[in-house]
Structures are given as C-alpha cells and as structure tokens.
Scaffold this motif. Sequence first.
Motif, PDB file in Angstrom:
ATOM      1  N   LYS A  91     -16.962 -40.449  50.352  1.00 47.80           N
ATOM      2  CA  LYS A  91     -18.039 -39.975  49.357  1.00 47.80           C
ATOM      3  C   LYS A  91     -17.881 -40.729  48.264  1.00 47.80           C
ATOM      4  CE  LYS A  91     -17.653 -34.859  50.754  1.00 47.80           C
ATOM      5  NZ  LYS A  91     -17.141 -33.818  49.859  1.00 47.80           N
ATOM      6  N   TYR A  92     -19.315 -41.070  47.651  1.00 49.60           N
ATOM      7  CA  TYR A  92     -19.849 -41.717  46.582  1.00 49.60           C
ATOM      8  C   TYR A  92     -18.834 -40.936  45.205  1.00 49.60           C
ATOM      9  CZ  TYR A  92     -22.107 -44.472  42.951  1.00 49.60           C
ATOM     10  OH  TYR A  92     -21.934 -45.106  41.539  1.00 49.60           O
ATOM     11  N   SER A  93     -17.686 -41.404  45.001  1.00 46.95           N
ATOM     12  CA  SER A  93     -17.138 -40.831  43.652  1.00 46.95           C
ATOM     13  C   SER A  93     -16.830 -41.886  42.496  1.00 46.95           C
ATOM     14  CB  SER A  93     -15.408 -40.506  44.209  1.00 46.95           C
ATOM     15  OG  SER A  93     -15.299 -39.841  46.014  1.00 46.95           O
ATOM     16  N   THR A  94     -16.785 -40.618  41.062  1.00 51.14           N
ATOM     17  CA  THR A  94     -16.566 -41.043  39.677  1.00 51.14           C
ATOM     18  C   THR A  94     -15.631 -40.547  39.613  1.00 51.14           C
ATOM     19  OG1 THR A  94     -19.669 -40.766  40.075  1.00 51.14           O
ATOM     20  CG2 THR A  94     -18.192 -40.725  38.018  1.00 51.14           C
ATOM     21  N   PHE A  95     -15.431 -41.195  38.439  1.00 43.88           N
ATOM     22  CA  PHE A  95     -13.642 -40.610  37.301  1.00 43.88           C
ATOM     23  C   PHE A  95     -13.961 -41.709  36.095  1.00 43.88           C
ATOM     24  CE2 PHE A  95     -12.521 -41.736  42.030  1.00 43.88           C
ATOM     25  CZ  PHE A  95     -11.719 -41.082  42.789  1.00 43.88           C
ATOM     26  N   ARG A  96     -13.926 -40.514  35.601  1.00 48.33           N
ATOM     27  CA  ARG A  96     -13.865 -40.563  34.591  1.00 48.33           C
ATOM     28  C   ARG A  96     -12.425 -40.257  33.921  1.00 48.33           C
ATOM     29  NH1 ARG A  96     -18.782 -38.175  35.973  1.00 48.33           N
ATOM     30  NH2 ARG A  96     -20.179 -38.507  35.100  1.00 48.33           N
ATOM     31  N   ILE A  97     -12.221 -41.558  32.590  1.00 51.52           N
ATOM     32  CA  ILE A  97     -11.287 -41.869  32.033  1.00 51.52           C
ATOM     33  C   ILE A  97     -10.458 -40.955  31.306  1.00 51.52           C
ATOM     34  CG2 ILE A  97      -9.110 -43.508  31.889  1.00 51.52           C
ATOM     35  CD1 ILE A  97     -10.595 -43.755  34.703  1.00 51.52           C
TER      36      ILE A  97
END
Length: 286
Positions: A91-97
């Motif tokens: 998937k197109y995955s977004t990770f916020r730090i």
Amino acid sequence: MGGEKSKPKPEEPPLLDEPWRKINSGDKQHDLQYVRDYKPQTEGQQLRILLHGPAGAGKSSFINSVQSVLLGRMYRQALADNISHSCFTKKYSTFRIQRENPDTFYPFILNDIMGLSPQKGVQVDDVKLAFTGHLKEGYVFNPGSKLSEGNEFYNKSPTVNDKVHVLVCIVPAHTLSSMSDETVQKIRDIRLEASRLGIPQVAILTKVDQACPEINKDLKNVYRSKYMKERMEQFSADVGIPMNCIFPVKNYHEEIKLNDDTDALILSALRHIIDCGEDFINWKAE
C-alpha cells in the motif's frame, strides 16, 4: 641460471588512511538537535519524503530506524519483512514521526511504496502520481496497471502538503552490483520525472555492514572503505545522483539498543534530506 621469479604484487589495503567524508559519532547530538528544532518557514507546512527502491532494500526498516533515533529507543511502526524477497509493502503508506509527547509529531512525513521489482513491482506511473499528490493513503498498488482517475484512491485536488518535496532512493549496498537492468531503468525513469518537477533526490545505501567486512567489524570504517566508495561512485554514475547526495547507513533490524555510530549515519542522512526538502519548499514559494 634461471631468471629471478617476479615477486607477487602486494595487495592494497582495503581501508583509506583517512575517511573521505567526516562523520563524528560523538557529535550526533548536533544533528539530532537540528532535526528536533526543524520547523518549515510556512505555517502548517508538512515536508513529504517519498521512499522508493528495490524490494527488500530496507525502506520500512529505515523508517523504523529514524523513529528509533529520534525517540531514543527502539521503535517498530513500519512493518518490515525479514523473510520474503518479493515486495512486502503493498500500500501507499504514510508515517508521521512521533515526538516525545505522544500527541505531537515532527513536521515531516515519510511515505513508503511498493518495491521496484522488475515484473511485480510498483508502476513507475504510480510513483509519478505520488509526486503530484494524486495518490491517497491506503492505495493498494497494482503491478499490472496504474491508478486511474476514477479510482476512489485518486486525489483529484491535491494540496501543497499532499505533494512530494524530497525523493529518497533506498538501495541495499551488498547487492548493488547485481541489481537488474530493469530496476536500474525504473530508478532512472523515476529520477527523470522528479528532476522535471524540480524535486530534489537523495540516495540511501542500506546494509553496508553486509557489503564490506571492514565495515562489519567497525561501522566507523564506512567512509574509509575503498569498496564502499567505489560502489557509491558506480551507483552515482548508473542513476545520476551526485555523490554528495548519497549516504550509506545501517538500519536497526536485530539490535535491541541504540548505537552512536549507527545513529550518526542515520542523522547525517536525515538532516540532508530535510535541508533538500526545505530548499525545495522555499523555491516553490518564491
């Protein structure tokens, strides 16, 4: 009398006398503080960093390693695969730090995509759509066809924060010489489109400890290793990314405690990525 036998040529030492790039693990706090203090000039701006590269290169592990360094403890948000050599990320995955406070996050975002396998990898056209913010989080990549405008995961009206500000190519150092021509061509195609849009590009060479025995013995040898320098120069020539935008790192994958030498390489790369993205945002705002 027979002629004297020629003496065998002595082997060249594998390490340079001095590192060709200076990294002081004892000074990692400077880069760490720089990242912690980073704030885009535009209020509400999010710096979006898109990771791409061959399947199994360590994109997810790099995301976890960045989070671990910034939190000061091991962190495993992005799922990483240690068994399969196919594309683990679908998937197109977004990770916020996350910052130390669970309710606050750094003003930069890391996006992970499907690997660039020759037959079953991500479509180059889908990566191009990500550049312009047309991919929505959760889109499942289809190696056989690109995302269409009628799809529910097609973002018809992307905002500035949806668009990519830095492209990071992640490749494993220990298999650079055996990377397929098809994968190299995909990297080139993606790079050309990013260049057309003015998006800055950085390369991360992972698994450096598996590529060179001297580095495996001591990570401080990463910029003294002749082998590593030659691999970086060859990769630069193959895909066109300048040497000063290529960074060797060792991701955390089997350790249970942080290491200053590992942290220093990760932070050096992350600081450069942030600087590139900030310059791009400011340039677009002019």
